[in-house]
Structures are given as structure tokens and as C-alpha cells.
Design an enzyme around this catalytic site. Structure first.
Site, PDB file in Angstrom:
ATOM      1  N   HIS A   1     -11.277  -7.877  -6.950  1.00  0.00           N
ATOM      2  CA  HIS A   1     -10.606  -7.978  -5.666  1.00  0.00           C
ATOM      3  C   HIS A   1     -11.662  -7.776  -4.574  1.00  0.00           C
ATOM      4  O   HIS A   1     -12.710  -7.168  -4.822  1.00  0.00           O
ATOM      5  CB  HIS A   1      -9.515  -6.916  -5.515  1.00  0.00           C
ATOM      6  CG  HIS A   1      -8.317  -7.125  -6.382  1.00  0.00           C
ATOM      7  ND1 HIS A   1      -8.331  -6.868  -7.735  1.00  0.00           N
ATOM      8  CD2 HIS A   1      -7.061  -7.565  -6.079  1.00  0.00           C
ATOM      9  CE1 HIS A   1      -7.132  -7.132  -8.233  1.00  0.00           C
ATOM     10  NE2 HIS A   1      -6.352  -7.554  -7.261  1.00  0.00           N
TER      11      HIS A   1
ATOM     12  N   CYS B   1      -3.394   4.508  -2.973  1.00  0.00           N
ATOM     13  CA  CYS B   1      -2.534   5.017  -1.908  1.00  0.00           C
ATOM     14  C   CYS B   1      -2.395   3.985  -0.813  1.00  0.00           C
ATOM     15  O   CYS B   1      -3.210   3.064  -0.695  1.00  0.00           O
ATOM     16  CB  CYS B   1      -3.075   6.334  -1.334  1.00  0.00           C
ATOM     17  SG  CYS B   1      -4.698   6.187  -0.571  1.00  0.00           S
TER      18      CYS B   1
END
Length: 329
Positions: free
Chosen positions: A215, A320
Site C-alpha cells: 500500500h 487506528c
């Protein structure tokens, strides 16, 4: 001769300076009542608990054991020590809450969603807007439901990706504070990037080719308000060169020995003039890159280990969601 700006939006997009996440506004905790603090702003953080997964589920990297313990991984992946992964996840939550002073909501683990803790892939958040993503893997798409509910409770404006041809993993999106870069990878396609541009119209949005199974945020990240950190691999350096060719903003750059070390979280505290934080891989992880990060003198370094969670495909920023909002009351 001026360099032309290549954006993927179908209309001109204004580039503006953004003091994110340092806007002096009050905030609400995710799914909780409004909170009162003496600081002008605090940042909310959302975590998803780590628990065992059903044996039939594979991992983000393409198969094998993810958030489960003791089983053979298959596909060349080592088994995950669940207890160690839970400790790492707990330490991360503690650093966010105690060291950085963030308000934290932890979603409970769900056995049917083994990669739920990688919730950084489920939403792209800027200001009061949350774009709910459409992960490349169909098995991961139910993960967005719990995140959507939490963000709705906060009162964010929810934008859905209704195009079935679009795919978008949130960790392919890098926001610099001034513009967005979207990695075109195995996980995110051009249509997904177009939806990012259509959602966040106040910012330039540019696409960056990402090779292999990485990514974009697994190759580069923000090490400061105007500093890009990137790994030393050819894929990482290629991404940084593409970003430099596309941006109109001057960024300093720092090359780290390890690509994974560039997956970090740059966060501003609420008090004016306070030194920003950089949450980064530490605790014995990637020691050569930890030494290189010491060159970032304008941030307070906060190390955290996620070496066990990394076996499930987790980068630090995937664990998160961090957001800052104004209350809607």
C-alpha cells in the site's frame, strides 16, 4: 517553465493550506457524549480489538494465519502469537491515550472479521467528512459496517462508495496536510481514487503508482508537517519521485532503511506551540530506521512495536483511525 499539476479530479481543485489537525476547535469522542477539556483541541482515535479468527479465514497478504494463534500459517506466513499481538495492540492504545492524550474508543473484536483491527483501510477521514471505503477483498467489506456506525455516532458526514467497479483501501491514501496522494495498487484502482477526489474537493488529489503488494502508506508517510519519510526500496523511492513531480508544495524528504518504518503517524497536540508527535515503529522493531528517525528534530518521537501484528499485514497507520471534528451541537 511552470510544471503542470496532474490531478485526477474531473474539475479544478483549489489547494489550500490546512492546519490539520491543529485547528482550534472542540471535539466529540467517537460514540460518546461531548467532552470538555482545557485544551483547544484533542484528537479522537478509534481502535478495533484483536481476537482469534475463524480457521477458514485468510490474511491480508493472500492467505494463511492472521489473527489466530498456534496454527500453521500456510503460504509461507508464520503463525501469529495471539497473546503477543494483543499486548502490542494494548500498548498502542495506551500510547495513544496516555502519551499523546487522545480520546480513544476501542471496538470489540469479531471472530467473523479477522482483519478488523486493520481499520485504517475502512475509512478516509478529513475534517467532518468520512469516506467509507470499498476494500479490494470482498471478505473485508463487512468491516466497514462497525466503523460507519461509530463515525455516524460522532456526527461525521458519511460518504459511501456506491460504484461497484471502485476499490479503495484507506492505507493507499496519504494526506500531507495540504493535498492527497492516492496509491494505485493491487488494492486501490483509479475509480477509487476518483471518488477520493470527488469527496474532498477542497484539496488536490494525485495518483501514485504502487508496485507489488504494498500500500502507499507502507512505502512512505509524513514525518512532520513538511517532511516525507520513505523506505529505501525502489518501489518506495519511485513513489516519492512521483509525488515530487506532482506536488506544488515543497517537502523535505528522509529515506529510511526499512519501508515499514515509513508507515508512521504524525500528530499535532492541542496546545499552541507544542511539539508535534510522531508515532513510529520501535521497541526493538527496525533498529536501523529508528536511528535514522532521530534526524527529525522538530517532532517528539513515540516508539511502538507491532512486529507480531505485522505478520497479519498490519502497518502502524492501519491499526487506528485518527480524526478531529467540531461538535454538531
Amino acid at each position: 517553465m511552470p510544471r503542470s499539476r496532474q490531478t485526477i479530479a474531473p474539475r479544478p481543485i483549489a489547494v489550500r493550506e490546512l492546519a490539520y489537525p491543529g485547528n482550534p476547535s472542540k471535539a466529540r469522542a467517537i460514540g460518546l457524549s461531548s467532552l470538555k477539556t482545557q485544551t483547544p483541541i484533542f484528537i479522537n482515535s478509534l481502535l478495533w480489538g484483536v481476537g482469534p479468527r475463524p480457521k477458514s479465514q485468510g490474511c491480508r497478504s493472500g492467505g494463511g494465519c492472521c489473527l489466530a494463534s498456534g496454527e500453521g500459517a500456510g503460504a509461507g506466513l508464520p503463525a501469529l502469537d495471539l497473546a503477543k499481538a494483543q499486548r502490542e495492540h494494548g500498548v498502542l492504545g495506551g500510547k495513544l491515550r496516555q502519551r499523546l492524550g487522545l480520546q480513544l474508543l476501542e471496538l470489540p473484536p469479531e471472530e467473523s472479521l479477522p482483519l478488523g483491527p486493520l481499520l485504517g483501510d475502512t475509512a478516509v477521514i478529513q475534517g467532518d467528512t468520512a469516506l467509507i471505503t470499498r476494500p479490494w477483498s470482498p471478505a473485508r467489506r463487512p468491516e466497514v459496517d462497525g466503523v460507519r456506525k461509530a463515525l455516524q455516532d460522532l456526527g461525521l458526514r458519511i460518504v459511501e462508495m456506491g460504484d461497484e467497479n471502485a476499490t479503495l483501501d484507506g492505507t493507499d491514501v496519504l494526506f500531507t496536510g495540504r493535498e492527497f496522494f492516492v496509491g494505485l495498487s493491487k488494492w486501490t484502482n483509479h475509480r477509487g481514487a476518483e471518488i477520493v477526489a470527488d469527496t474532498f474537493r477542497d484539496f488536490a488529489v494525485s495518483t501514485v503508482p504502487v508496485s507489488g503488494s504494498s500500500h502507499l502508506r507502507g512505502l512512505c508517510g509524513m514525518g512532520g508537517p513538511r517532511t516525507v519519510v520513505a523506505g529505501s526500496s525502489e518501489a518506495a523511492q519511485k513513489a516519492v519521485r512521483a509525488m515530487a513531480a506532482l506536488t506544488d508544495h515543497p517537502y523535505a524528504s528522509l529515506t529510511l532503511p526499512d519501508d515499514a518504518a515509513s508507515d508512521c503517524l504524525f500528530l499535532r497536540p492541542g496546545l499552541p506551540g507544542a511539539t508535534p508527535f510522531l508515532l513510529h515503529r520501535g521497541g526493538g522493531d527496525l533498529p536501523n530506521s529508528q536511528e535514522a528517525l532521530q534526524k527529525l528534530s522538530d517532532v517528539t518521537l513515540v516508539p511502538v512495536s507491532c512486529s507480531e501484528l505485522e505478520k497479519a499485514g498490519a502497518g502502524l497507520s492501519s491499526l487506528c483511525l485518527v480524526l478531529s471534528t467540531r461538535p454538531h451541537c
